[in-house]
Scaffold this motif. Sequence first.
Motif, PDB file in Angstrom:
ATOM      1  N   GLY A   1     116.013 -49.882 -44.918  1.00  0.00           N
ATOM      2  CA  GLY A   1     116.550 -50.411 -46.396  1.00  0.00           C
ATOM      3  C   GLY A   1     115.924 -51.708 -46.602  1.00  0.00           C
ATOM      4  O   GLY A   1     115.501 -52.693 -45.834  1.00  0.00           O
ATOM      5  N   PRO A   2     116.011 -51.875 -48.069  1.00  0.00           N
ATOM      6  CA  PRO A   2     115.485 -53.286 -48.617  1.00  0.00           C
ATOM      7  C   PRO A   2     116.462 -54.479 -48.214  1.00  0.00           C
ATOM      8  O   PRO A   2     117.736 -54.124 -47.973  1.00  0.00           O
ATOM      9  N   GLU A   3     116.014 -55.563 -48.632  1.00  0.00           N
ATOM     10  CA  GLU A   3     116.972 -56.803 -48.415  1.00  0.00           C
ATOM     11  C   GLU A   3     117.888 -56.745 -49.634  1.00  0.00           C
ATOM     12  O   GLU A   3     117.753 -56.192 -50.645  1.00  0.00           O
TER      13      GLU A   3
ATOM     14  N   GLU B   1     131.134 -48.672 -59.357  1.00  0.00           N
ATOM     15  CA  GLU B   1     130.990 -48.174 -58.041  1.00  0.00           C
ATOM     16  C   GLU B   1     130.066 -49.207 -57.228  1.00  0.00           C
ATOM     17  O   GLU B   1     129.095 -49.507 -57.453  1.00  0.00           O
ATOM     18  N   THR B   2     130.801 -49.609 -56.099  1.00  0.00           N
ATOM     19  CA  THR B   2     129.849 -50.600 -55.344  1.00  0.00           C
ATOM     20  C   THR B   2     129.325 -49.849 -54.347  1.00  0.00           C
ATOM     21  O   THR B   2     129.560 -48.929 -53.881  1.00  0.00           O
ATOM     22  N   LYS B   3     127.833 -50.398 -54.174  1.00  0.00           N
ATOM     23  CA  LYS B   3     126.893 -49.742 -53.347  1.00  0.00           C
ATOM     24  C   LYS B   3     126.355 -50.862 -52.558  1.00  0.00           C
ATOM     25  O   LYS B   3     126.248 -52.033 -52.932  1.00  0.00           O
ATOM     26  N   PRO B   4     125.921 -50.426 -51.337  1.00  0.00           N
ATOM     27  CA  PRO B   4     125.447 -51.861 -50.516  1.00  0.00           C
ATOM     28  C   PRO B   4     124.267 -52.283 -51.357  1.00  0.00           C
ATOM     29  O   PRO B   4     123.785 -53.652 -50.660  1.00  0.00           O
ATOM     30  N   TYR B   5     123.465 -51.875 -51.799  1.00  0.00           N
ATOM     31  CA  TYR B   5     121.949 -52.328 -52.468  1.00  0.00           C
ATOM     32  C   TYR B   5     122.186 -52.225 -54.022  1.00  0.00           C
ATOM     33  O   TYR B   5     121.100 -52.415 -54.653  1.00  0.00           O
ATOM     34  N   GLY B   6     123.284 -52.303 -54.607  1.00  0.00           N
ATOM     35  CA  GLY B   6     123.650 -52.126 -56.124  1.00  0.00           C
ATOM     36  C   GLY B   6     125.003 -52.052 -56.376  1.00  0.00           C
ATOM     37  O   GLY B   6     125.899 -51.826 -55.882  1.00  0.00           O
ATOM     38  N   ALA B   7     124.961 -51.362 -57.684  1.00  0.00           N
ATOM     39  CA  ALA B   7     126.317 -51.126 -58.329  1.00  0.00           C
ATOM     40  C   ALA B   7     126.174 -50.006 -59.476  1.00  0.00           C
ATOM     41  O   ALA B   7     125.033 -50.115 -60.109  1.00  0.00           O
ATOM     42  N   GLY B   8     127.185 -49.311 -59.821  1.00  0.00           N
ATOM     43  CA  GLY B   8     127.073 -48.427 -60.689  1.00  0.00           C
ATOM     44  C   GLY B   8     128.310 -48.502 -61.882  1.00  0.00           C
ATOM     45  O   GLY B   8     129.150 -48.642 -61.303  1.00  0.00           O
ATOM     46  N   LEU B   9     127.939 -48.355 -62.893  1.00  0.00           N
ATOM     47  CA  LEU B   9     129.033 -48.227 -63.978  1.00  0.00           C
ATOM     48  C   LEU B   9     129.241 -46.815 -64.433  1.00  0.00           C
ATOM     49  O   LEU B   9     128.131 -46.246 -64.913  1.00  0.00           O
ATOM     50  N   HIS B  10     130.572 -45.992 -64.283  1.00  0.00           N
ATOM     51  CA  HIS B  10     130.608 -44.818 -64.511  1.00  0.00           C
ATOM     52  C   HIS B  10     131.437 -44.933 -65.846  1.00  0.00           C
ATOM     53  O   HIS B  10     132.453 -45.413 -66.015  1.00  0.00           O
TER      54      HIS B  10
ATOM     55  N   SER C   1     121.048 -44.087 -51.993  1.00  0.00           N
ATOM     56  CA  SER C   1     120.833 -45.142 -53.153  1.00  0.00           C
ATOM     57  C   SER C   1     119.578 -44.668 -53.774  1.00  0.00           C
ATOM     58  O   SER C   1     118.770 -45.494 -53.985  1.00  0.00           O
ATOM     59  N   HIS C   2     119.503 -43.475 -54.171  1.00  0.00           N
ATOM     60  CA  HIS C   2     118.432 -42.932 -54.943  1.00  0.00           C
ATOM     61  C   HIS C   2     117.032 -43.052 -54.055  1.00  0.00           C
ATOM     62  O   HIS C   2     115.992 -43.284 -54.354  1.00  0.00           O
ATOM     63  N   GLY C   3     117.282 -43.048 -52.578  1.00  0.00           N
ATOM     64  CA  GLY C   3     115.866 -42.977 -51.771  1.00  0.00           C
ATOM     65  C   GLY C   3     115.441 -44.259 -51.433  1.00  0.00           C
ATOM     66  O   GLY C   3     114.277 -44.572 -50.979  1.00  0.00           O
ATOM     67  N   VAL C   4     116.290 -45.491 -51.562  1.00  0.00           N
ATOM     68  CA  VAL C   4     115.807 -46.762 -51.222  1.00  0.00           C
ATOM     69  C   VAL C   4     116.296 -47.319 -49.813  1.00  0.00           C
ATOM     70  O   VAL C   4     116.025 -48.306 -49.346  1.00  0.00           O
ATOM     71  N   GLU C   5     116.997 -46.548 -49.190  1.00  0.00           N
ATOM     72  CA  GLU C   5     117.768 -46.422 -47.930  1.00  0.00           C
ATOM     73  C   GLU C   5     117.838 -45.162 -47.066  1.00  0.00           C
ATOM     74  O   GLU C   5     118.281 -44.148 -47.753  1.00  0.00           O
ATOM     75  N   PHE C   6     117.782 -45.378 -45.849  1.00  0.00           N
ATOM     76  CA  PHE C   6     117.701 -44.199 -44.886  1.00  0.00           C
ATOM     77  C   PHE C   6     118.591 -44.213 -43.731  1.00  0.00           C
ATOM     78  O   PHE C   6     118.579 -45.291 -43.249  1.00  0.00           O
ATOM     79  N   ARG C   7     119.193 -43.060 -43.462  1.00  0.00           N
ATOM     80  CA  ARG C   7     119.657 -42.900 -42.046  1.00  0.00           C
ATOM     81  C   ARG C   7     119.248 -41.642 -41.302  1.00  0.00           C
ATOM     82  O   ARG C   7     118.956 -40.603 -42.069  1.00  0.00           O
ATOM     83  N   TRP C   8     119.329 -41.766 -40.157  1.00  0.00           N
ATOM     84  CA  TRP C   8     118.639 -40.542 -39.378  1.00  0.00           C
ATOM     85  C   TRP C   8     119.685 -40.189 -38.169  1.00  0.00           C
ATOM     86  O   TRP C   8     120.526 -41.259 -37.718  1.00  0.00           O
ATOM     87  N   PRO C   9     119.683 -38.951 -37.844  1.00  0.00           N
ATOM     88  CA  PRO C   9     120.717 -38.579 -36.677  1.00  0.00           C
ATOM     89  C   PRO C   9     120.638 -39.314 -35.423  1.00  0.00           C
ATOM     90  O   PRO C   9     121.647 -39.468 -34.811  1.00  0.00           O
TER      91      PRO C   9
END
Length: 251
Positions: A99-101, A126-135, A85-93
Amino acid sequence: MIDTNTRLPAPPRDLLGGAGLFLDFDGTLVELQDRPDLVHPDAELIRLLARVGHALDGRLAIVTGRASERIVSMFGGTPFVIGGSHGVEFRWPDGRTAGPELPAGLDDVMAEMRAFAAGHEGVIVETKPYGAGLHYRMAPGAEAEAHALAERLAAAHGLHLQPGKMMVELRAGAGDKGAAIERLMGEPPFAGSRPVFLGDDVTDEDGFRAVEALGGAGILIGPERETHARYRLDDVTAVRQWLARATEAYL
């Protein structure tokens, strides 16, 4: 900033020695598609990134506009760090996430975006967990209206607006790919390495500026343009070829 009159060289083969590697996904590792849901990593890419991660002792991260959970689903796990999400949420191995609220008005934003897409053939939400995109890649004539809608929704709901290639996105948090790289460079396994970031979009310029400030280098993917990157590769095929050659010495 390097202007369009300066031709960028290809990155040297030894650039990854002692490096921490950060990779954009769409347009860098995989070709852009009209629909983001049509993109899937092929077996060759999955094997390549496994070799790269091994060669760099785990200093490999995908920093992308996509949700991290989508990258996990495409790769069948978390074999590298993901800044989603452009670097606002992270996952590690190791299973950690950050991530934010969730934004309170996201449901209303999604409803308005879907109504807009229903009235504009070719526009995709495009649905995302912290937002949405219009393509609007399949409906370029809708660009101005899509951006106007996104600007209005961003102001009404306190969301961050992020333009991209033939799309516009709204999300929680004001992070960017540069901030994500800076954060990851402050912790293992990246701490003490020299950052290298590959990206193709204007959204990747934040990453190029960040690695430059940290003593590293950015690699622009695609045509020449004004950029903070130091090197350039032509396309996705060239990226894969360079990654394969650049990591051979460390395997």
